[in-house]
Write an enzyme that holds these catalytic residues in place. Structure first.
Site, PDB file in Angstrom:
ATOM      1  N   GLU A 145      33.410  31.516  54.543  1.00 27.60           N
ATOM      2  CA  GLU A 145      32.169  32.270  54.340  1.00 27.60           C
ATOM      3  C   GLU A 145      31.024  31.360  53.927  1.00 27.60           C
ATOM      4  O   GLU A 145      29.878  31.574  54.330  1.00 27.60           O
ATOM      5  CB  GLU A 145      32.386  33.367  53.290  1.00 27.60           C
ATOM      6  CG  GLU A 145      33.212  34.539  53.788  1.00 27.60           C
ATOM      7  CD  GLU A 145      32.580  35.249  54.961  1.00 27.60           C
ATOM      8  OE1 GLU A 145      31.351  35.461  54.936  1.00 27.60           O
ATOM      9  OE2 GLU A 145      33.301  35.586  55.906  1.00 27.60           O
ATOM     10  N   CYS A 153      26.052  42.540  69.604  1.00 33.17           N
ATOM     11  CA  CYS A 153      24.672  42.820  69.186  1.00 33.17           C
ATOM     12  C   CYS A 153      23.994  41.506  68.805  1.00 33.17           C
ATOM     13  O   CYS A 153      23.557  41.301  67.679  1.00 33.17           O
ATOM     14  CB  CYS A 153      24.665  43.802  68.016  1.00 33.17           C
ATOM     15  SG  CYS A 153      23.034  44.455  67.597  1.00 33.17           S
ATOM     16  N   CYS A 202      24.387  45.561  75.186  1.00 30.57           N
ATOM     17  CA  CYS A 202      24.305  46.966  74.779  1.00 30.57           C
ATOM     18  C   CYS A 202      25.231  47.853  75.604  1.00 30.57           C
ATOM     19  O   CYS A 202      25.705  48.890  75.120  1.00 30.57           O
ATOM     20  CB  CYS A 202      22.870  47.465  74.897  1.00 30.57           C
ATOM     21  SG  CYS A 202      21.697  46.595  73.810  1.00 30.57           S
ATOM     22  N   CYS A 260      28.473  48.035  73.736  1.00 32.20           N
ATOM     23  CA  CYS A 260      28.396  48.184  72.284  1.00 32.20           C
ATOM     24  C   CYS A 260      28.880  49.570  71.871  1.00 32.20           C
ATOM     25  O   CYS A 260      28.421  50.585  72.421  1.00 32.20           O
ATOM     26  CB  CYS A 260      26.964  47.976  71.802  1.00 32.20           C
ATOM     27  SG  CYS A 260      26.772  48.184  70.004  1.00 32.20           S
ATOM     28  N   CYS A 289      22.301  54.344  68.976  1.00 27.03           N
ATOM     29  CA  CYS A 289      21.436  53.243  68.529  1.00 27.03           C
ATOM     30  C   CYS A 289      19.986  53.631  68.777  1.00 27.03           C
ATOM     31  O   CYS A 289      19.572  53.843  69.921  1.00 27.03           O
ATOM     32  CB  CYS A 289      21.779  51.958  69.271  1.00 27.03           C
ATOM     33  SG  CYS A 289      20.687  50.576  68.851  1.00 27.03           S
TER      34      CYS A 289
END
Length: 373
Positions: free
Chosen positions: A53, A209, A216, A219, A225
């Site tokens: 991370e 995305c 899209c 997605c 959206c």
């Protein structure tokens, strides 16, 4: 839950996603299309999640992957990292950029050993008290490694949320950030599925995305959206307000020994730009490099070659670097003992923590003869 946080204020929005529908849609997509073989998964240990991370802050997975593999090979445990010299940590980080991350990671490991018996804390408050761990990074550690219900808000998640709910304004603005955190917390599912959801929403932003050319058509959030329904996906998230970066210019002195080819490096202070890394002596452009060499080494350079300038861009400014290669037939003993300075062979330089522009410059030196011709 406040209704205005999960609805769009623009005209004729599609039905908004809700906490009951948002996570399942992403999890179903993740089961088929998510990334399940990243080098830090499995084994998913708190230490490996933490290192990954930190490395993934402002850096893409494809870039991080080889660095992570080398890093955990060199420092397989938190205790190994804590006991390692900072130079060794910076060497493994060299080329990855944003070196404060490496310094904070090393310091945090030492604090965990000292204050938490070598185990990463399991509360948001204790994790965010450690250097380099903000709220989102702590949330990722707690959800991925400990299965706690904690929200995250990295760049990928911000992009997904701003598009899905048409959140206006640059996400770096405090009010926009606060709005996105509220959304992220509302949409995060229970502890039973939080680890998968955390990875899923990061994967969705990273692979579907995306910032440019989002997919899209595939997605899972496309049906509701709001940016897609308005034909405004490219408008979200709003970009950082543009500003002209200032330019700083310096000379880098490449002092080489004619006898051995060794190069003089100096270690920078532990904080600030390139903190703790080894770099070349640096002078303002108006300073005479040969005079500096004479004053500091009691020796005039026998040969001098000025290389083409190159630019390195930081977050807040451009740095224009003008390298000057100077050859010394005699290396004074007193100069080698100067605080923070040391002579290294070109090969040894590659084992140090050095910034990327210096690494590239050292590669050029092989084509420059010792006579400077």
């Amino acid at each position: 839950m406040p209704a205005d946080l999960l609805t769009c204020t623009t005209a004729a929005p599609p039905p908004a996603w809700t906490p009951d529908t948002f996570a399942p849609a992403i999890l179903n997509w993740f089961a088929q299309h998510g990334r399940h073989d990243l080098p830090w998964q499995p084994p998913t240990t708190p230490y490996r999640v933490w290192v990954s991370e930190i490395m993934l802050q402002q850096t893409q997975v494809a870039v991080v992957t080889p660095y992570f593999t080398r890093f955990v090979t060199q420092f397989p445990t938190l205790a190994a990292l804590a006991s390692a010299p900072l130079d060794a940590v910076l060497q493994q980080w060299s080329g990855l950029g944003y070196y404060a991350r490496a310094r904070h990671l090393h310091r945090a490991a030492q604090l965990v050993v000292k204050q938490h018996c070598g185990e990463l804390p399991t509360t948001l408050e204790q994790l965010t008290a450690l250097p380099g761990i903000g709220r989102s990074t702590a949330g990722a550690i707690l959800s991925l490694a400990y299965g706690q219900r904690q929200a995250i808000l990295d760049g990928n998640v911000k992009r997904v949320l701003t598009r899905c709910f048409t959140v206006t304004g640059w996400p770096g603005e405090p009010a926009v950030t606060a709005h996105l955190w509220t959304l992220a917390d509302q949409l995060t599912p229970s502890a039973a599925t939080v680890a998968a959801y955390t990875q899923a929403i990061m994967d969705l932003g990273a692979t579907c995305c995306t910032r440019a050319k989002p997919d899209c058509a595939h997605c899972p959030l496309a049906p509701r959206c709001q940016a897609l329904a308005l034909g405004q996906v490219a408008d979200y998230p709003a970009p950082r307000p543009r500003r002209d970066l200032p330019v700083r210019a310096v000379q880098w002195l490449v002092l080489r020994s004619a006898d051995t080819g060794a190069i003089l490096l100096q270690q920078r202070p532990p904080s600030g730009i390139w903190g703790g890394l080894w770099t070349l002596p640096e002078l303002p452009l108006e300073f005479d490099a040969a005079q500096w060499c004479l004053a500091h080494t009691a020796s005039q350079p026998d040969h001098s070659v000025t290389l083409a300038p190159r630019r390195h861009t930081f977050t807040h400014f451009h740095l224009d670097i003008w390298p000057i290669v100077m050859t010394l037939n005699t290396v004074p003993t007193q100069f080698t003992a100067a605080a923070g300075q040391q002579w290294f062979s070109v090969d040894d330089c590659q084992t140090l923590g050095i910034p990327a522009p210096l690494r590239r410059l050292l590669a050029e030196l092989s084509s420059i003869t010792i006579s400077g011709n």
